[in-house]
Design an enzyme around this catalytic site. Structure first.
Site, PDB file in Angstrom:
ATOM      1  N   VAL A   1       0.859  -1.179   0.000  1.00 40.23           N
ATOM      2  CA  VAL A   1       0.000   0.000   0.000  1.00 40.23           C
ATOM      3  C   VAL A   1       0.899   1.233   0.000  1.00 40.23           C
ATOM      4  O   VAL A   1       1.812   1.341   0.828  1.00 40.23           O
ATOM      5  CB  VAL A   1      -0.934   0.023   1.223  1.00 40.23           C
ATOM      6  CG1 VAL A   1      -1.800   1.280   1.214  1.00 40.23           C
ATOM      7  CG2 VAL A   1      -1.814  -1.226   1.246  1.00 40.23           C
TER       8      VAL A   1
ATOM      9  N   LYS B   1      -3.596   0.466  -2.963  1.00 39.92           N
ATOM     10  CA  LYS B   1      -3.193  -0.910  -2.657  1.00 39.92           C
ATOM     11  C   LYS B   1      -2.878  -1.611  -3.965  1.00 39.92           C
ATOM     12  O   LYS B   1      -3.709  -1.657  -4.883  1.00 39.92           O
ATOM     13  CB  LYS B   1      -4.310  -1.642  -1.916  1.00 39.92           C
ATOM     14  CG  LYS B   1      -3.922  -3.031  -1.444  1.00 39.92           C
ATOM     15  CD  LYS B   1      -5.000  -3.612  -0.535  1.00 39.92           C
ATOM     16  CE  LYS B   1      -4.551  -4.920   0.088  1.00 39.92           C
ATOM     17  NZ  LYS B   1      -5.547  -5.437   1.055  1.00 39.92           N
TER      18      LYS B   1
ATOM     19  N   ASP C   1     -11.342  -9.766  10.317  1.00 35.55           N
ATOM     20  CA  ASP C   1      -9.946  -9.521  10.699  1.00 35.55           C
ATOM     21  C   ASP C   1      -9.814  -8.208  11.455  1.00 35.55           C
ATOM     22  O   ASP C   1      -8.917  -7.395  11.185  1.00 35.55           O
ATOM     23  CB  ASP C   1      -9.044  -9.524   9.466  1.00 35.55           C
ATOM     24  CG  ASP C   1      -7.577  -9.801   9.815  1.00 35.55           C
ATOM     25  OD1 ASP C   1      -7.319 -10.268  10.940  1.00 35.55           O
ATOM     26  OD2 ASP C   1      -6.704  -9.555   8.962  1.00 35.55           O
TER      27      ASP C   1
END
Length: 337
Positions: free
Chosen positions: A28, A42, A143
């Site tokens: 990124v 990204k 996540d």
């Protein structure tokens, strides 16, 4: 703050700057628009992903871009701007996002150490507001952890990195499959036949949005201690075993009764008994504005105009986006935390 709406008739140039983060199959970067605004780009090498175990990374890129593309804007979720995947599935794929210049919560902890409870509570409230929004749109992040929570220079926390996210079917829909980072994963994720912890099968391995609530609880432990839960265990399978087989993770000994009560609601092992993200909004550990924000449905915002594909400009490190327009960020709801 995301860049302002751009003219659909003028190409937009990106010049890549410093690297903000790096993984096995991509990185990124900060990038500069011709308007002078900064964005994050990204970049994923799909060709490299296709040649090895990075096929999962290739799939993650596709999932991440689709999830972000279809989400409305929200003040506590990193804003999506545009994406591009090369034809034929080879080459470099890109996602343009809002650049959050304050770094991650993980970086804050490394620099300043454990947080005061009021700071941790405010950060947790921002994350929870983002989770209510995601869950109302049937997205399970999978996540949630300090490294994926970005902080603006003004102290606003935004949920980022949707490479592990999934969209479930309908209200009460279930996700399946191991995804995320072991130290923050909910125990129900490991309850499957032939699970990697070696324990008995206790379920079919399906889970819902409440898995993110468990991850928020583990993240709060790290914010209060500056150490990830189970940081003394270097083997990820040992971490999975502890989460799957032990009653609760170690809690901060100096935490207040309100913090411990909030953690107990997040870290309830039975997902049916665990509080949802919306239920937690009125918890006394959090700033009172959060409950008002979500009761007033301040997170229900109209979908943005979708950005169209972008193309490489020339042979250097510049990029051009053609057609479409990037929506401006919505004004924040009044008195949001």
């Amino acid at each position: 703050m995301p860049p302002s709406r751009l003219s659909p008739h003028r190409p937009m140039h990106f010049r890549l700057g410093r690297m903000l983060g790096k993984g096995a199959y991509g990185a990124v970067h900060e990038a500069l628009l011709e308007s002078g605004a900064s964005v994050a780009v990204k970049r994923v090498d799909l060709g490299r992903c296709a040649r090895g175990p990075g096929k999962d990374s290739r799939l993650a890129f596709n999932v991440e871009s689709e999830v972000l593309r279809n989400l409305p804007s929200h003040p506590h979720v990193v804003a999506f701007l545009a994406s591009e995947a090369p034809r034929g599935g080879q080459g470099e794929a890109l996602i343009w996002m809002e650049c959050v210049s304050g770094g991650s919560v993980s970086g804050v902890l490394k620099t300043y150490g454990a947080m005061r409870e009021d700071t941790a509570g405010r950060f947790a409230a921002h994350v929870l507001s983002g989770l209510v929004f995601l869950h109302s749109n049937r997205v399970v992040h999978r996540d949630v952890k300090p490294a994926n929570l970005l902080v603006t220079v003004c102290g606003t926390v935004k949920i980022g990195d949707f490479g592990s996210a999934c969209v479930v079917d309908g209200e009460g829909g279930k996700a399946k499959g191991i995804a995320g980072t072991p130290n923050y994963m909910a125990p129900e994720i490991f309850r499957m036949v032939n699970n990697p912890t070696g324990g008995e099968a206790q379920g079919d391995g399906t889970y819902d949005c409440k898995a993110d609530v468990w991850s928020l609880g583990m993240t709060l432990i790290e914010m209060l201690t500056a150490h990830p839960p189970y940081s003394e265990l270097s083997n990820p399978f040992a971490v999975m075993f502890h989460i799957a087989r032990h009653p609760t993770p170690p809690l901060p000994p100096s935490a207040s009764s309100r913090a411990l009560a909030f953690l107990a609601r997040c870290l309830e092992r039975c997902p049916e008994a665990r509080s949802s993200s919306l239920d937690l909004c009125t918890d006394p550990f959090l700033p009172p504005q959060l409950g008002r924000l979500n009761r007033d449905a301040g997170w229900q915002l109209p979908p943005p105009t979708l950005a169209t594909r972008a193309t490489r400009c020339g042979g250097g490190r510049s990029w051009r986006r053609t057609g479409g327009s990037i929506p401006p960020p919505p004004p924040p709801p009044p008195n949001h935390p």
